[in-house]
Design a protein around this motif. Structure first.
Motif, PDB file in Angstrom:
ATOM      1  N   VAL A  41    -114.577 -37.886-111.103  1.00 49.69           N
ATOM      2  CA  VAL A  41    -114.508 -38.426-109.738  1.00 49.69           C
ATOM      3  C   VAL A  41    -115.031 -39.858-109.712  1.00 49.69           C
ATOM      4  N   GLN A  42    -116.140 -40.096-110.401  1.00 53.83           N
ATOM      5  CA  GLN A  42    -116.703 -41.450-110.429  1.00 53.83           C
ATOM      6  C   GLN A  42    -115.722 -42.437-111.060  1.00 53.83           C
ATOM      7  N   ARG A  43    -115.095 -42.021-112.149  1.00 56.74           N
ATOM      8  CA  ARG A  43    -114.122 -42.885-112.831  1.00 56.74           C
ATOM      9  C   ARG A  43    -112.925 -43.161-111.924  1.00 56.74           C
ATOM     10  N   ALA A  44    -112.445 -42.147-111.213  1.00 50.64           N
ATOM     11  CA  ALA A  44    -111.316 -42.340-110.299  1.00 50.64           C
ATOM     12  C   ALA A  44    -111.689 -43.323-109.190  1.00 50.64           C
ATOM     13  N   MET A  45    -112.899 -43.203-108.653  1.00 49.18           N
ATOM     14  CA  MET A  45    -113.325 -44.130-107.607  1.00 49.18           C
ATOM     15  C   MET A  45    -113.425 -45.550-108.149  1.00 49.18           C
ATOM     16  N   ARG A  46    -113.935 -45.707-109.353  1.00 49.31           N
ATOM     17  CA  ARG A  46    -114.065 -47.043-109.951  1.00 49.31           C
ATOM     18  C   ARG A  46    -112.703 -47.685-110.194  1.00 49.31           C
ATOM     19  N   ARG A  47    -111.707 -46.867-110.480  1.00 43.52           N
ATOM     20  CA  ARG A  47    -110.368 -47.387-110.778  1.00 43.52           C
ATOM     21  C   ARG A  47    -109.458 -47.367-109.553  1.00 43.52           C
ATOM     22  N   ASP A  48    -110.026 -47.013-108.406  1.00 47.49           N
ATOM     23  CA  ASP A  48    -109.283 -46.978-107.144  1.00 47.49           C
ATOM     24  C   ASP A  48    -108.059 -46.075-107.249  1.00 47.49           C
ATOM     25  N   ARG A  49    -108.264 -44.900-107.814  1.00 46.28           N
ATOM     26  CA  ARG A  49    -107.206 -43.910-107.978  1.00 46.28           C
ATOM     27  C   ARG A  49    -107.514 -42.695-107.112  1.00 46.28           C
ATOM     28  N   PRO A  50    -106.523 -41.843-106.887  1.00 47.28           N
ATOM     29  CA  PRO A  50    -106.784 -40.615-106.127  1.00 47.28           C
ATOM     30  C   PRO A  50    -107.799 -39.741-106.865  1.00 47.28           C
ATOM     31  N   LEU A  51    -108.583 -39.018-106.099  1.00 49.37           N
ATOM     32  CA  LEU A  51    -109.579 -38.149-106.711  1.00 49.37           C
ATOM     33  C   LEU A  51    -108.888 -36.999-107.433  1.00 49.37           C
ATOM     34  N   PRO A  52    -109.378 -36.656-108.618  1.00 49.84           N
ATOM     35  CA  PRO A  52    -108.747 -35.563-109.367  1.00 49.84           C
ATOM     36  C   PRO A  52    -109.072 -34.214-108.727  1.00 49.84           C
ATOM     37  N   THR A  53    -108.141 -33.304-108.870  1.00 48.17           N
ATOM     38  CA  THR A  53    -108.405 -31.952-108.394  1.00 48.17           C
ATOM     39  C   THR A  53    -109.302 -31.260-109.411  1.00 48.17           C
ATOM     40  N   SER A  54    -109.966 -30.226-108.941  1.00 42.07           N
ATOM     41  CA  SER A  54    -110.912 -29.520-109.796  1.00 42.07           C
ATOM     42  C   SER A  54    -110.700 -28.021-109.668  1.00 42.07           C
ATOM     43  N   PRO A  55    -110.717 -27.311-110.785  1.00 38.61           N
ATOM     44  CA  PRO A  55    -110.615 -25.851-110.717  1.00 38.61           C
ATOM     45  C   PRO A  55    -111.946 -25.190-110.370  1.00 38.61           C
ATOM     46  N   LEU A  56    -113.015 -25.960-110.306  1.00 37.21           N
ATOM     47  CA  LEU A  56    -114.348 -25.392-110.115  1.00 37.21           C
ATOM     48  C   LEU A  56    -114.495 -24.564-108.834  1.00 37.21           C
ATOM     49  N   PRO A  57    -114.019 -25.016-107.682  1.00 35.74           N
ATOM     50  CA  PRO A  57    -114.149 -24.165-106.489  1.00 35.74           C
ATOM     51  C   PRO A  57    -113.404 -22.838-106.631  1.00 35.74           C
ATOM     52  N   LEU A  58    -112.216 -22.877-107.195  1.00 37.03           N
ATOM     53  CA  LEU A  58    -111.436 -21.650-107.366  1.00 37.03           C
ATOM     54  C   LEU A  58    -112.103 -20.717-108.373  1.00 37.03           C
ATOM     55  N   VAL A  59    -112.565 -21.268-109.485  1.00 33.68           N
ATOM     56  CA  VAL A  59    -113.252 -20.454-110.502  1.00 33.68           C
ATOM     57  C   VAL A  59    -114.490 -19.797-109.899  1.00 33.68           C
ATOM     58  N   THR A  60    -115.247 -20.573-109.134  1.00 35.87           N
ATOM     59  CA  THR A  60    -116.463 -20.039-108.512  1.00 35.87           C
ATOM     60  C   THR A  60    -116.125 -18.942-107.506  1.00 35.87           C
ATOM     61  N   ALA A  61    -115.143 -19.188-106.652  1.00 35.27           N
ATOM     62  CA  ALA A  61    -114.770 -18.202-105.637  1.00 35.27           C
ATOM     63  C   ALA A  61    -114.261 -16.910-106.271  1.00 35.27           C
TER      64      ALA A  61
END
Length: 124
Positions: free
Chosen positions: A87-107
């Protein structure tokens, strides 16, 4: 050498990255810390199930629930810094935030543990 744009955003000439607004960086950090708190809560639950709470469950069920909570905590702890970095890298490069499987895995993980607990209470 860094320059300052009219919007007070610093640009790094070497990599093309820019320093994001500090509020977004701090929000990303808070999200990372929330994932770490979630992992700590899961570890606390695992310790409680395995060692603290006198449950009248079948030993295998108790071990399954405790180790599942601990394993989910490990997955979250391992993936949270990777998510923060992406996410930090995407913000630095002014790109869309990457999706993450973490919320789905946790749920899904928590739902499965809950299902095992509910079914396990009736299977003794």
């Amino acid at each position: 050498m860094s320059t300052v744009s009219p919007s007070n955003t610093r640009w790094d000439d070497e990599s093309g990255d820019r320093e994001p607004d500090y509020r977004f960086t701090l929000a990303n950090e808070r999200t990372f810390l929330a994932w770490i708190r979630t992992a700590l809560a899961l570890v606390a639950g695992a310790v409680a199930v395995l060692h603290l709470v006198p449950l009248q469950w079948h030993h295998g069920l108790q071990l399954t629930v405790g180790l599942s909570l601990a394993a989910l905590a490990v997955v979250i702890t391992a993936y949270a810094p990777l998510r923060w970095f992406r996410v930090q890298r995407a913000m630095r490069r002014d790109r869309p935030l990457p999706t993450s499987p973490l919320p789905l895995v946790t749920a899904v993980g928590v739902a499965l543990v809950c299902l095992v607990v509910v079914v396990g209470n009736y299977w003794r």
